[in-house]
Design a protein around this motif. Structure first.
Motif: not given
Length: 213
Positions: A49-54, A67-73, A146-149
């Motif tokens: 997993x890599x990320x750029x903010x959300x 919401x998913x980004x927060x869960x995977x922090x 949440x906002x995870x479509x």
């Protein structure tokens, strides 16, 4: 599997109120039917997993969700997961719908509790495998939370090859077929965040009629 009866009655809208005896007996009958007809199958894959903010990148996919980004922090990998009870359960519900709507409603609730319990069982196995690697598993997070479509459903099932591996497909309206199926993402983290919540606790839809109190 030991199915939590309270979950069945929550799906039926009883909340903290005990069900009447007829409903309780009907729930037991439905669980016996499920034991005979459910063909539980699951599949999962692990990706870096890599990320750029959300915005999250894994398995060749790009997913944007706060919401998913927060869960995977704090997670370094993710588990992409799918499970189903199989098509026979859908046929059972459809048959009951033509025979007795009250039985069909209880079967719907029992099957919903059944698939969640099966997912929990699968997650315990994934957790044991992760612990052997020194990793901890975050709660399941499904499209629609949440906002995870929910529009990510086709991409998730494509990466997991669910049509071939467990017989799970997605309609143009983003519904899973068979109906009693789940797709989800679980984060893998080198630290235990003590955040093992799931379902209602992970969902931002506070006005849902089926939310756990």
């Amino acid at each position: 599997m030991e199915i939590n009866r309270r979950e069945i009655f929550r799906y039926l809208g009883y909340g903290a109120t005990p069900p009447d005896e007829a409903t309780a007996q009907l729930a037991e009958q439905c669980l016996r039917d499920l034991e005979q007809h459910a063909a539980c199958k699951s599949v999962h894959r692990i990706f870096p997993l890599t990320r750029e903010e959300d915005t999250l990148y894994f398995g060749g996919l790009t997913v944007t969700s706060r919401n998913l980004g927060k869960n995977l922090r704090g997670c370094s990998e993710i588990v992409l997961f799918a499970a189903t009870l199989g098509p026979a359960v859908d046929r059972l519900i459809a048959r009951y719908s033509h025979m007795q709507m009250s039985r069909a409603a209880v079967m719907q609730a029992a099957a919903a509790a059944y698939i969640e319990e099966y997912c929990d069982t699968c997650q315990l196995e994934i957790t044991a495998q992760a612990h052997a690697r020194g990793l901890f598993v975050r709660p399941r997070f499904s499209p629609g939370y949440g906002d995870f479509s929910i529009e990510y459903q086709p991409a998730l099932t494509r990466v997991l090859d669910t049509p071939r591996r467990i017989g799970l497909t997605v309609t143009e309206g983003m519904a899973l077929v068979p109906g009693k199926s789940v797709t989800a993402i679980m984060g893998l983290s080198p630290t235990d965040e003590k955040c093992h919540i799931a379902g209602c606790e992970a969902c931002a839809k506070l006005d849902c009629a089926f939310r756990r109190s």
